[in-house]
Design a protein around this motif. Structure first.
Motif, PDB file in Angstrom:
ATOM      1  N   MET A   1      -2.506  25.226  18.391  1.00  0.00           N
ATOM      2  CA  MET A   1      -1.429  25.161  17.419  1.00  0.00           C
ATOM      3  C   MET A   1      -1.348  23.726  16.884  1.00  0.00           C
ATOM      4  O   MET A   1      -1.545  22.772  17.602  1.00  0.00           O
ATOM      5  CB  MET A   1      -0.100  25.529  18.068  1.00  0.00           C
ATOM      6  N   ALA A   2      -1.037  23.644  15.608  1.00  0.00           N
ATOM      7  CA  ALA A   2      -0.910  22.341  14.961  1.00  0.00           C
ATOM      8  C   ALA A   2       0.330  22.353  14.071  1.00  0.00           C
ATOM      9  O   ALA A   2       0.803  23.405  13.649  1.00  0.00           O
ATOM     10  CB  ALA A   2      -2.151  22.052  14.126  1.00  0.00           C
ATOM     11  N   LEU A   3       0.830  21.178  13.786  1.00  0.00           N
ATOM     12  CA  LEU A   3       2.001  21.029  12.932  1.00  0.00           C
ATOM     13  C   LEU A   3       1.523  20.694  11.522  1.00  0.00           C
ATOM     14  O   LEU A   3       0.794  19.725  11.325  1.00  0.00           O
ATOM     15  CB  LEU A   3       2.904  19.910  13.456  1.00  0.00           C
ATOM     16  N   TYR A   4       1.906  21.505  10.552  1.00  0.00           N
ATOM     17  CA  TYR A   4       1.511  21.328   9.162  1.00  0.00           C
ATOM     18  C   TYR A   4       2.735  21.096   8.299  1.00  0.00           C
ATOM     19  O   TYR A   4       3.809  21.632   8.564  1.00  0.00           O
ATOM     20  CB  TYR A   4       0.746  22.556   8.652  1.00  0.00           C
ATOM     21  N   GLU A   5       2.554  20.308   7.245  1.00  0.00           N
ATOM     22  CA  GLU A   5       3.640  20.033   6.311  1.00  0.00           C
ATOM     23  C   GLU A   5       3.335  20.734   4.994  1.00  0.00           C
ATOM     24  O   GLU A   5       2.204  20.737   4.522  1.00  0.00           O
ATOM     25  CB  GLU A   5       3.772  18.529   6.088  1.00  0.00           C
ATOM     26  N   TYR A   6       4.370  21.326   4.413  1.00  0.00           N
ATOM     27  CA  TYR A   6       4.243  22.082   3.164  1.00  0.00           C
ATOM     28  C   TYR A   6       5.285  21.600   2.174  1.00  0.00           C
ATOM     29  O   TYR A   6       6.320  21.048   2.552  1.00  0.00           O
ATOM     30  CB  TYR A   6       4.447  23.578   3.413  1.00  0.00           C
ATOM     31  N   LYS A   7       5.020  21.860   0.883  1.00  0.00           N
ATOM     32  CA  LYS A   7       5.988  21.577  -0.169  1.00  0.00           C
ATOM     33  C   LYS A   7       6.135  22.833  -1.007  1.00  0.00           C
ATOM     34  O   LYS A   7       5.151  23.389  -1.497  1.00  0.00           O
ATOM     35  CB  LYS A   7       5.526  20.417  -1.040  1.00  0.00           C
ATOM     36  N   CYS A   8       7.370  23.274  -1.180  1.00  0.00           N
ATOM     37  CA  CYS A   8       7.665  24.465  -1.964  1.00  0.00           C
ATOM     38  C   CYS A   8       7.467  24.168  -3.444  1.00  0.00           C
ATOM     39  O   CYS A   8       7.968  23.170  -3.959  1.00  0.00           O
ATOM     40  CB  CYS A   8       9.101  24.913  -1.694  1.00  0.00           C
ATOM     41  N   SER A   9       6.727  25.038  -4.124  1.00  0.00           N
ATOM     42  CA  SER A   9       6.495  24.865  -5.568  1.00  0.00           C
ATOM     43  C   SER A   9       7.725  25.219  -6.395  1.00  0.00           C
ATOM     44  O   SER A   9       7.855  24.763  -7.528  1.00  0.00           O
ATOM     45  CB  SER A   9       5.323  25.740  -6.014  1.00  0.00           C
ATOM     46  N   ASP A  10       8.637  26.019  -5.838  1.00  0.00           N
ATOM     47  CA  ASP A  10       9.825  26.435  -6.582  1.00  0.00           C
ATOM     48  C   ASP A  10      10.967  25.414  -6.484  1.00  0.00           C
ATOM     49  O   ASP A  10      11.476  24.948  -7.488  1.00  0.00           O
ATOM     50  CB  ASP A  10      10.305  27.801  -6.106  1.00  0.00           C
ATOM     51  N   GLU A  32      14.295  26.901   2.660  1.00  0.00           N
ATOM     52  CA  GLU A  32      15.407  26.615   1.760  1.00  0.00           C
ATOM     53  C   GLU A  32      15.656  27.755   0.771  1.00  0.00           C
ATOM     54  O   GLU A  32      16.774  28.224   0.622  1.00  0.00           O
ATOM     55  CB  GLU A  32      15.124  25.318   0.989  1.00  0.00           C
ATOM     56  N   CYS A  33      14.577  28.220   0.082  1.00  0.00           N
ATOM     57  CA  CYS A  33      14.776  29.223  -0.973  1.00  0.00           C
ATOM     58  C   CYS A  33      14.064  30.555  -0.696  1.00  0.00           C
ATOM     59  O   CYS A  33      14.259  31.512  -1.424  1.00  0.00           O
ATOM     60  CB  CYS A  33      14.317  28.673  -2.320  1.00  0.00           C
ATOM     61  N   GLY A  34      13.238  30.615   0.354  1.00  0.00           N
ATOM     62  CA  GLY A  34      12.559  31.858   0.713  1.00  0.00           C
ATOM     63  C   GLY A  34      11.281  32.133  -0.053  1.00  0.00           C
ATOM     64  O   GLY A  34      10.595  33.119   0.211  1.00  0.00           O
ATOM     65  N   SER A  35      10.921  31.273  -0.986  1.00  0.00           N
ATOM     66  CA  SER A  35       9.700  31.457  -1.770  1.00  0.00           C
ATOM     67  C   SER A  35       8.462  31.268  -0.889  1.00  0.00           C
ATOM     68  O   SER A  35       8.478  30.490   0.063  1.00  0.00           O
ATOM     69  CB  SER A  35       9.665  30.438  -2.911  1.00  0.00           C
ATOM     70  N   GLU A  36       7.405  31.983  -1.203  1.00  0.00           N
ATOM     71  CA  GLU A  36       6.134  31.782  -0.511  1.00  0.00           C
ATOM     72  C   GLU A  36       5.163  31.000  -1.391  1.00  0.00           C
ATOM     73  O   GLU A  36       3.972  30.958  -1.126  1.00  0.00           O
ATOM     74  CB  GLU A  36       5.540  33.118  -0.077  1.00  0.00           C
ATOM     75  N   GLU A  37       5.683  30.378  -2.445  1.00  0.00           N
ATOM     76  CA  GLU A  37       4.870  29.545  -3.336  1.00  0.00           C
ATOM     77  C   GLU A  37       4.907  28.103  -2.821  1.00  0.00           C
ATOM     78  O   GLU A  37       5.578  27.242  -3.367  1.00  0.00           O
ATOM     79  CB  GLU A  37       5.396  29.617  -4.768  1.00  0.00           C
ATOM     80  N   SER A  38       4.184  27.854  -1.746  1.00  0.00           N
ATOM     81  CA  SER A  38       4.168  26.519  -1.169  1.00  0.00           C
ATOM     82  C   SER A  38       2.720  26.060  -1.003  1.00  0.00           C
ATOM     83  O   SER A  38       1.803  26.873  -0.903  1.00  0.00           O
ATOM     84  CB  SER A  38       4.894  26.512   0.173  1.00  0.00           C
ATOM     85  N   LEU A  39       2.563  24.753  -0.984  1.00  0.00           N
ATOM     86  CA  LEU A  39       1.243  24.159  -0.804  1.00  0.00           C
ATOM     87  C   LEU A  39       1.268  23.239   0.409  1.00  0.00           C
ATOM     88  O   LEU A  39       2.256  22.537   0.646  1.00  0.00           O
ATOM     89  CB  LEU A  39       0.853  23.337  -2.034  1.00  0.00           C
ATOM     90  N   ARG A  40       0.173  23.235   1.163  1.00  0.00           N
ATOM     91  CA  ARG A  40       0.064  22.329   2.298  1.00  0.00           C
ATOM     92  C   ARG A  40      -0.186  20.932   1.765  1.00  0.00           C
ATOM     93  O   ARG A  40      -0.958  20.736   0.840  1.00  0.00           O
ATOM     94  CB  ARG A  40      -1.083  22.757   3.219  1.00  0.00           C
ATOM     95  N   VAL A  41       0.519  19.945   2.320  1.00  0.00           N
ATOM     96  CA  VAL A  41       0.369  18.557   1.887  1.00  0.00           C
ATOM     97  C   VAL A  41      -0.154  17.718   3.042  1.00  0.00           C
ATOM     98  O   VAL A  41      -0.042  18.098   4.211  1.00  0.00           O
ATOM     99  CB  VAL A  41       1.697  17.965   1.355  1.00  0.00           C
ATOM    100  N   ILE A  42      -0.724  16.582   2.710  1.00  0.00           N
ATOM    101  CA  ILE A  42      -1.210  15.666   3.735  1.00  0.00           C
ATOM    102  C   ILE A  42      -0.026  14.906   4.289  1.00  0.00           C
ATOM    103  O   ILE A  42       0.750  14.308   3.538  1.00  0.00           O
ATOM    104  CB  ILE A  42      -2.259  14.701   3.153  1.00  0.00           C
ATOM    105  N   SER A  43       0.130  14.928   5.592  1.00  0.00           N
ATOM    106  CA  SER A  43       1.249  14.264   6.251  1.00  0.00           C
ATOM    107  C   SER A  43       0.871  12.835   6.601  1.00  0.00           C
ATOM    108  O   SER A  43      -0.269  12.543   6.926  1.00  0.00           O
ATOM    109  CB  SER A  43       1.619  14.992   7.542  1.00  0.00           C
TER     110      SER A  43
END
Length: 76
Positions: A1-10, A32-43
């Motif tokens: 398991m790894a910890l990933y950071e995402y940013k919601c596109s909405d 926050e908004c329930g959208s699945e439009e997110s992208l993984r970002v470099i932490s």
């Protein structure tokens, strides 16, 4: 398991998820908004080590000498 950071596109919320590496790029639901439009970002991260800081600390000097291994084992 790894910890990933995402940013919601909405809503542009940044969030983290713990998931297997095989699921790193799977859709991630924004908490926050329930959208699945997110992208993984470099932490980015910080590392703190005990002892002297890298700045101003003298580099260790290699041991010189004879013996079976150049003196590194203390036999010289």
């Amino acid at each position: 398991m790894a910890l990933y950071e995402y940013k919601c596109s909405d809503c542009e919320e940044r969030f983290e998820l713990m998931r297997p590496m095989s699921a790193a790029d799977d859709p991630a639901e924004c908490p926050e908004c329930g959208s699945e439009e997110s992208l993984r970002v470099i932490s980015s991260f910080a590392s703190i080590t005990p002892g002297a800081s890298a700045e101003g600390a003298a580099a260790p000097q290699p041991r010189m000498g004879g013996g079976c291994c150049g003196g590194a084992c203390g036999c010289g």
